[in-house]
Design a protein around this motif. Sequence first.
Motif, PDB file in Angstrom:
ATOM      1  N   GLY A 194      15.650 -10.471  -1.009  1.00 33.66           N
ATOM      2  CA  GLY A 194      14.111 -10.094  -0.639  1.00 33.66           C
ATOM      3  C   GLY A 194      14.152 -10.186   0.809  1.00 33.66           C
ATOM      4  N   SER A 195      12.982  -9.566   1.441  1.00 35.47           N
ATOM      5  CA  SER A 195      12.775  -9.484   2.933  1.00 35.47           C
ATOM      6  C   SER A 195      12.308 -10.984   3.183  1.00 35.47           C
ATOM      7  CB  SER A 195      11.884  -8.664   3.335  1.00 35.47           C
ATOM      8  OG  SER A 195      10.972  -8.144   2.391  1.00 35.47           O
ATOM      9  N   ASP A 196      11.860 -11.650   2.099  1.00 34.38           N
ATOM     10  CA  ASP A 196      11.807 -13.279   2.448  1.00 34.38           C
ATOM     11  C   ASP A 196      12.572 -13.886   2.996  1.00 34.38           C
ATOM     12  OD1 ASP A 196       8.993 -12.803   1.454  1.00 34.38           O
ATOM     13  OD2 ASP A 196       9.549 -13.668  -0.586  1.00 34.38           O
TER      14      ASP A 196
ATOM     15  N   SER B 109      -0.210  -3.039   6.865  1.00 32.49           N
ATOM     16  CA  SER B 109      -0.520  -4.440   6.998  1.00 32.49           C
ATOM     17  C   SER B 109      -0.919  -4.888   5.698  1.00 32.49           C
ATOM     18  CB  SER B 109      -1.552  -4.988   8.055  1.00 32.49           C
ATOM     19  OG  SER B 109      -1.859  -6.036   8.115  1.00 32.49           O
ATOM     20  N   ASN B 110      -0.399  -5.996   5.250  1.00 32.00           N
ATOM     21  CA  ASN B 110      -0.726  -6.761   3.797  1.00 32.00           C
ATOM     22  C   ASN B 110      -1.493  -8.011   4.457  1.00 32.00           C
ATOM     23  OD1 ASN B 110      -1.075  -7.994   1.466  1.00 32.00           O
ATOM     24  ND2 ASN B 110       1.017  -8.544   1.292  1.00 32.00           N
ATOM     25  N   PRO B 111      -2.973  -7.884   3.700  1.00 29.93           N
ATOM     26  CA  PRO B 111      -3.645  -7.147   3.055  1.00 29.93           C
ATOM     27  C   PRO B 111      -4.423  -6.222   3.739  1.00 29.93           C
ATOM     28  CG  PRO B 111      -4.937  -9.086   3.300  1.00 29.93           C
ATOM     29  CD  PRO B 111      -3.565  -9.390   4.144  1.00 29.93           C
TER      30      PRO B 111
ATOM     31  N   VAL C 237       9.347  -5.692  12.707  1.00 28.24           N
ATOM     32  CA  VAL C 237       8.363  -4.797  11.995  1.00 28.24           C
ATOM     33  C   VAL C 237       8.566  -4.929  10.473  1.00 28.24           C
ATOM     34  CG1 VAL C 237       7.318  -2.370  11.748  1.00 28.24           C
ATOM     35  CG2 VAL C 237       8.566  -3.261  14.028  1.00 28.24           C
ATOM     36  N   ASP C 238       7.374  -5.439   9.777  1.00 25.58           N
ATOM     37  CA  ASP C 238       7.726  -5.721   8.351  1.00 25.58           C
ATOM     38  C   ASP C 238       7.083  -4.443   7.654  1.00 25.58           C
ATOM     39  OD1 ASP C 238       7.495  -6.366   5.633  1.00 25.58           O
ATOM     40  OD2 ASP C 238       6.899  -8.497   5.941  1.00 25.58           O
ATOM     41  N   GLU C 239       7.768  -3.612   6.948  1.00 22.13           N
ATOM     42  CA  GLU C 239       7.649  -2.384   6.448  1.00 22.13           C
ATOM     43  C   GLU C 239       7.982  -2.505   4.852  1.00 22.13           C
ATOM     44  OE1 GLU C 239      10.007   0.949   8.353  1.00 22.13           O
ATOM     45  OE2 GLU C 239       8.811   0.700  10.150  1.00 22.13           O
ATOM     46  N   ALA C 240       7.471  -3.614   4.472  1.00 24.46           N
ATOM     47  CA  ALA C 240       7.527  -3.812   3.078  1.00 24.46           C
ATOM     48  C   ALA C 240       6.848  -2.721   2.221  1.00 24.46           C
ATOM     49  CB  ALA C 240       6.711  -5.037   2.532  1.00 24.46           C
ATOM     50  N   TYR C 241       5.839  -2.086   2.807  1.00 18.51           N
ATOM     51  CA  TYR C 241       5.017  -0.739   2.058  1.00 18.51           C
ATOM     52  C   TYR C 241       5.416   0.378   2.678  1.00 18.51           C
ATOM     53  CZ  TYR C 241       2.976  -4.899   0.103  1.00 18.51           C
ATOM     54  OH  TYR C 241       2.919  -6.093  -0.591  1.00 18.51           O
ATOM     55  N   GLY C 242       6.487   0.692   3.619  1.00 15.28           N
ATOM     56  CA  GLY C 242       6.610   1.551   4.383  1.00 15.28           C
ATOM     57  C   GLY C 242       6.691   2.991   3.427  1.00 15.28           C
TER      58      GLY C 242
ATOM     59  N   ARG D 137      12.623  -4.078   5.151  1.00 19.76           N
ATOM     60  CA  ARG D 137      12.516  -3.253   4.140  1.00 19.76           C
ATOM     61  C   ARG D 137      12.745  -3.810   2.901  1.00 19.76           C
ATOM     62  NH1 ARG D 137      11.504   2.336   5.882  1.00 19.76           N
ATOM     63  NH2 ARG D 137      10.776   2.464   3.855  1.00 19.76           N
ATOM     64  N   THR D 138      12.349  -3.621   1.940  1.00 22.58           N
ATOM     65  CA  THR D 138      12.562  -4.266   0.385  1.00 22.58           C
ATOM     66  C   THR D 138      12.480  -3.197  -0.759  1.00 22.58           C
ATOM     67  OG1 THR D 138      11.699  -5.802  -1.108  1.00 22.58           O
ATOM     68  CG2 THR D 138      10.091  -4.674   0.267  1.00 22.58           C
ATOM     69  N   LEU D 139      13.343  -3.574  -1.817  1.00 22.13           N
ATOM     70  CA  LEU D 139      13.267  -2.670  -3.059  1.00 22.13           C
ATOM     71  C   LEU D 139      12.149  -3.194  -4.070  1.00 22.13           C
ATOM     72  CD1 LEU D 139      16.993  -1.947  -3.692  1.00 22.13           C
ATOM     73  CD2 LEU D 139      15.453  -0.794  -2.239  1.00 22.13           C
ATOM     74  N   SER D 140      11.326  -4.287  -3.406  1.00 30.03           N
ATOM     75  CA  SER D 140      10.421  -4.932  -4.302  1.00 30.03           C
ATOM     76  C   SER D 140       9.237  -4.167  -4.667  1.00 30.03           C
ATOM     77  CB  SER D 140      10.023  -6.423  -3.646  1.00 30.03           C
ATOM     78  OG  SER D 140      11.048  -7.211  -3.394  1.00 30.03           O
ATOM     79  N   LYS D 141       8.807  -3.500  -3.765  1.00 31.38           N
ATOM     80  CA  LYS D 141       7.503  -2.839  -4.103  1.00 31.38           C
ATOM     81  C   LYS D 141       7.595  -1.295  -4.475  1.00 31.38           C
ATOM     82  CE  LYS D 141       5.756  -6.493  -2.656  1.00 31.38           C
ATOM     83  NZ  LYS D 141       5.647  -7.099  -0.940  1.00 31.38           N
ATOM     84  N   ALA D 142       7.859  -0.478  -3.529  1.00 33.45           N
ATOM     85  CA  ALA D 142       7.749   0.833  -4.234  1.00 33.45           C
ATOM     86  C   ALA D 142       9.094   1.207  -5.080  1.00 33.45           C
ATOM     87  CB  ALA D 142       7.898   2.087  -2.894  1.00 33.45           C
TER      88      ALA D 142
ATOM     89  N   ALA E 245      14.882  -8.176  -8.734  1.00 28.10           N
ATOM     90  CA  ALA E 245      16.109  -8.348  -8.240  1.00 28.10           C
ATOM     91  C   ALA E 245      16.469  -9.084  -6.899  1.00 28.10           C
ATOM     92  CB  ALA E 245      16.671  -6.682  -8.460  1.00 28.10           C
ATOM     93  N   ARG E 246      15.389  -9.017  -6.292  1.00 30.80           N
ATOM     94  CA  ARG E 246      15.463  -9.807  -4.882  1.00 30.80           C
ATOM     95  C   ARG E 246      16.290  -9.025  -3.818  1.00 30.80           C
ATOM     96  NH1 ARG E 246      11.912 -10.697  -4.108  1.00 30.80           N
ATOM     97  NH2 ARG E 246      11.877 -12.299  -2.614  1.00 30.80           N
ATOM     98  N   ILE E 247      16.056  -7.818  -3.706  1.00 22.88           N
ATOM     99  CA  ILE E 247      17.155  -7.096  -2.590  1.00 22.88           C
ATOM    100  C   ILE E 247      16.004  -6.776  -1.453  1.00 22.88           C
ATOM    101  CG2 ILE E 247      18.626  -5.155  -2.176  1.00 22.88           C
ATOM    102  CD1 ILE E 247      19.708  -7.026  -3.977  1.00 22.88           C
TER     103      ILE E 247
END
Length: 362
Positions: free
Chosen positions: A82-84, A160-162, A187-192, A214-219, A225-227
């Motif tokens: 995860g990006s975490d 930005s979250n939220p 630059v956190d683009e979790a929702y990019g 970036r993350t595979l967790s959202k879109a 899978a935590r990638i």
Amino acid sequence: MNASSVLSLVREDLRAFAGYSSARSSALVGDVWLNANESAWANPADPQGSARRYPEPQPEALRARLASLYGCTPEQLLIGRGSDEAIDLLVRALCEPGGDAVLVTPPVFGMYAVCARLQNAPLLEVPLLDSESGLNADIDAIIATALSGKAKLVFLCTPSNPAGSSIALSEIERVATALRGRAVVVVDEAYGEYAEQASAVTLLDRYDNLAVLRTLSKAHALAAARIGSLIAAPELIQLLRRCQAPYPVPAPCSALALAALEPASLATTAARVAEVKAERARLQQALQNAPGVRRVYASQGNYLLVRFNDAQVAFDALLAAGVVVRDQRAAPQLGDALRITVGSPAENDRVLQVLTAARAAA
Ligand SMILES: *Cc1c(COP(=O)(O)O)cnc(C)c1O
């Protein structure tokens, strides 16, 4: 600024750190592998033995696919749990405990502050500014506070979250320029995927003190899978890799991620992103007209931040109907707000049914 200067931002005691030497990282060849104390037999639950061996530390095929997805080179990309995990690695590798600070922009994703706390890194908070146009990052204050407060890391969450707002690339460049040689701007683009604007990855060649998450967790719908990916200067990626766990990417997760990056899966993901954007607009419009709703913020993510006359009443009414949303009331500036993820059309209908019913209208 040359490539070595980003390493000058890393904790001095870690710059030459070699990390753990794993059984998979050397250039050994053979057909009888007896160097890692693995079992010679497959587990009955895994008849193909696909999980019998320790995985590649950074699965090459996945790294190449992620790099092409995000528009960087494989050398610029680190795969993490995860990006975490990338957030944690950055804080640990850059911040001298008790000295180097982490700058965040509340209300914002909580992991930056959690990782700072665990590292005993001072936290600098530059609140988002609430205005007609939304809850936006205060760029001048971010720069001034980072410089005066000895920030080593500046987290910019966009979208930005939220809050849902995004930061223009020109503003990101302004921060990266001002903090060159002093701090890494993350630059956190979790929702990019849901945003209109181009990724900050397009700026990496010009600013080596910039990093993108970036993350595979959202879109991509693979939260379990935590990638996640960290994209940054290759020198920084190499150094962080040495600070990371020896085998951070489980083989079943990497196989799942690779399948998700096949063209057919990507096409489905793109269609879902488009659907979420359409639903986001519909939900925003309908909520704006719902009784008891004070304000709905425009969002570039897959969620909406909503202020209520009585957020408790709205939260309870949704919960009574089986709909769980995120209570934001403990966050600064958000004492009357809930964050609602954009769901399927049927799920969003349920939200609207509840909130447009008279009893939610406090
Ligand atoms: C969800 C989220 C993440 C975490 O993503 P993982 O890749 O699942 O660890 C990171 N940043 C923000 C802003 C998020 O909302």
